[in-house]
Scaffold this motif. Structure first.
Motif, mmCIF file in Angstrom:
data_model
loop_
_atom_site.group_PDB
_atom_site.id
_atom_site.type_symbol
_atom_site.label_atom_id
_atom_site.label_comp_id
_atom_site.label_asym_id
_atom_site.label_seq_id
_atom_site.Cartn_x
_atom_site.Cartn_y
_atom_site.Cartn_z
ATOM 1 N N SER A 9 -7.969 -5.151 -1.151
ATOM 2 C CA SER A 9 -7.794 -5.572 -2.549
ATOM 3 C C SER A 9 -6.919 -6.817 -2.644
ATOM 4 O O SER A 9 -6.938 -7.500 -3.670
ATOM 5 N N TYR A 10 -6.169 -7.097 -1.596
ATOM 6 C CA TYR A 10 -5.203 -8.201 -1.635
ATOM 7 C C TYR A 10 -5.559 -9.334 -0.674
ATOM 8 O O TYR A 10 -4.869 -10.347 -0.640
ATOM 9 N N ALA A 11 -6.622 -9.143 0.107
ATOM 10 C CA ALA A 11 -7.054 -10.184 1.047
ATOM 11 C C ALA A 11 -8.565 -10.203 1.119
ATOM 12 O O ALA A 11 -9.225 -9.167 0.989
ATOM 13 N N HIS A 12 -9.124 -11.403 1.326
ATOM 14 C CA HIS A 12 -10.563 -11.537 1.540
ATOM 15 C C HIS A 12 -10.866 -11.158 2.986
ATOM 16 O O HIS A 12 -10.321 -11.749 3.919
ATOM 17 N N VAL A 13 -11.729 -10.164 3.165
ATOM 18 C CA VAL A 13 -12.024 -9.638 4.497
ATOM 19 C C VAL A 13 -13.535 -9.612 4.707
ATOM 20 O O VAL A 13 -14.265 -8.996 3.922
ATOM 21 N N ASP A 14 -14.013 -10.283 5.768
ATOM 22 C CA ASP A 14 -15.441 -10.219 6.083
ATOM 23 C C ASP A 14 -15.687 -9.119 7.123
ATOM 24 O O ASP A 14 -14.751 -8.434 7.560
ATOM 25 N N ASN A 15 -16.924 -8.956 7.533
ATOM 26 C CA ASN A 15 -17.280 -7.845 8.434
ATOM 27 C C ASN A 15 -16.592 -7.946 9.791
ATOM 28 O O ASN A 15 -16.126 -6.943 10.347
ATOM 29 N N ARG A 16 -16.529 -9.149 10.355
ATOM 30 C CA ARG A 16 -15.863 -9.324 11.656
ATOM 31 C C ARG A 16 -14.387 -8.981 11.552
ATOM 32 O O ARG A 16 -13.826 -8.289 12.412
ATOM 33 N N GLN A 17 -13.750 -9.479 10.509
ATOM 34 C CA GLN A 17 -12.330 -9.203 10.315
ATOM 35 C C GLN A 17 -12.097 -7.711 10.099
ATOM 36 O O GLN A 17 -11.147 -7.133 10.637
ATOM 37 N N PHE A 18 -12.987 -7.082 9.327
ATOM 38 C CA PHE A 18 -12.828 -5.654 9.040
ATOM 39 C C PHE A 18 -12.878 -4.825 10.314
ATOM 40 O O PHE A 18 -12.092 -3.889 10.496
ATOM 41 N N ARG A 19 -13.808 -5.163 11.209
ATOM 42 C CA ARG A 19 -13.917 -4.400 12.467
ATOM 43 C C ARG A 19 -12.632 -4.512 13.279
ATOM 44 O O ARG A 19 -12.164 -3.531 13.871
ATOM 45 N N LEU A 20 -12.040 -5.694 13.316
ATOM 46 C CA LEU A 20 -10.796 -5.885 14.057
ATOM 47 C C LEU A 20 -9.643 -5.149 13.372
ATOM 48 O O LEU A 20 -8.828 -4.492 14.039
ATOM 49 N N LEU A 21 -9.586 -5.234 12.050
ATOM 50 C CA LEU A 21 -8.543 -4.535 11.293
ATOM 51 C C LEU A 21 -8.622 -3.026 11.515
ATOM 52 O O LEU A 21 -7.590 -2.352 11.639
#
Length: 211
Positions: free
Chosen positions: A77-89
């Protein structure tokens, strides 16, 4: 003087953390243990408390503060996250990592990087802090509790209360911290197809993230 809350590290007492959260809701600053070191925290949307916290640490507005989130859905909700970033997060949360991401409009301008519009976010792996975040219902702004003029964070709640008792409102005592800084990763290069950049290697394992 700051109020001292003695909280069990594995089974934190909700009643005590509810009292601590009331201090935050009223504009207070708390010292809390994280999965890296003790940190000062306050409400995200409380400019007066944020300014107070900077004065306690004697840091200016060029030093970015970190957003502590309960989970990945709140972080998004506070950061723009794409699919690649989400997997790492997903691999690194909860845990001792700070991720630099592009901030959304939910983040007040005064706490994001003025030129890059980025924000550092964490999902800490510490039971008492997780419960405090749950009771608060939204992220908290944080900065590592390093006394002015020193290089190492404090790790003893009673010493924190003694040294900072007149400057902050409460100290959550849930035992010591690992005293190793988080691993900081800048994920913004991934927005344009690049790889994450290791800004600082700390307690969080890079191998766990496949880096």
């Amino acid at each position: 003087m700051a109020q001292l809350f003695q909280v069990h590290p594995e089974n934190p007492q909700p009643r005590l953390l509810q009292q601590a959260e009331k201090l935050l809701a009223g504009g207070g600053i708390l010292a809390v243990p994280t999965d890296s070191s003790y940190a000062l925290v306050c409400r995200l949307d409380d400019k007066v408390a944020v300014d107070r916290m900077r004065r306690v640490r004697q840091i200016d507005d060029k030093r970015l503060l970190t957003l502590l989130c309960r989970d990945l859905s709140e972080l998004a909700s506070y950061a723009h996250v794409d699919n690649r970033q989400f997997r790492l997060l997903k691999l690194g949360t909860p845990g001792p990592y700070t991720f630099i991401l592009e901030a959304t409009k939910e983040v007040p301008r005064r706490v994001s990087h003025p030129q890059r519009k980025t924000i550092g976010l964490r999902v800490p792996d510490r039971k008492g802090l997780q419960l405090l975040l749950e009771l608060h219902g939204s992220p908290l702004l944080a900065t590592t509790l390093i006394p002015p003029g020193e290089t190492e964070p404090l790790n003893d709640a009673e010493e924190i209360a003694e040294r900072f008792g007149k400057l902050i409102d409460g100290v959550v005592d849930a035992g010591g911290c690992p005293l190793e800084q988080t691993t900081v990763l800048d994920l913004t290069p991934m927005n344009s197809g690049g790889d994450p950049v290791v800004v600082r290697e700390g307690r969080g394992s890079l191998a766990k993230l496949g880096l």
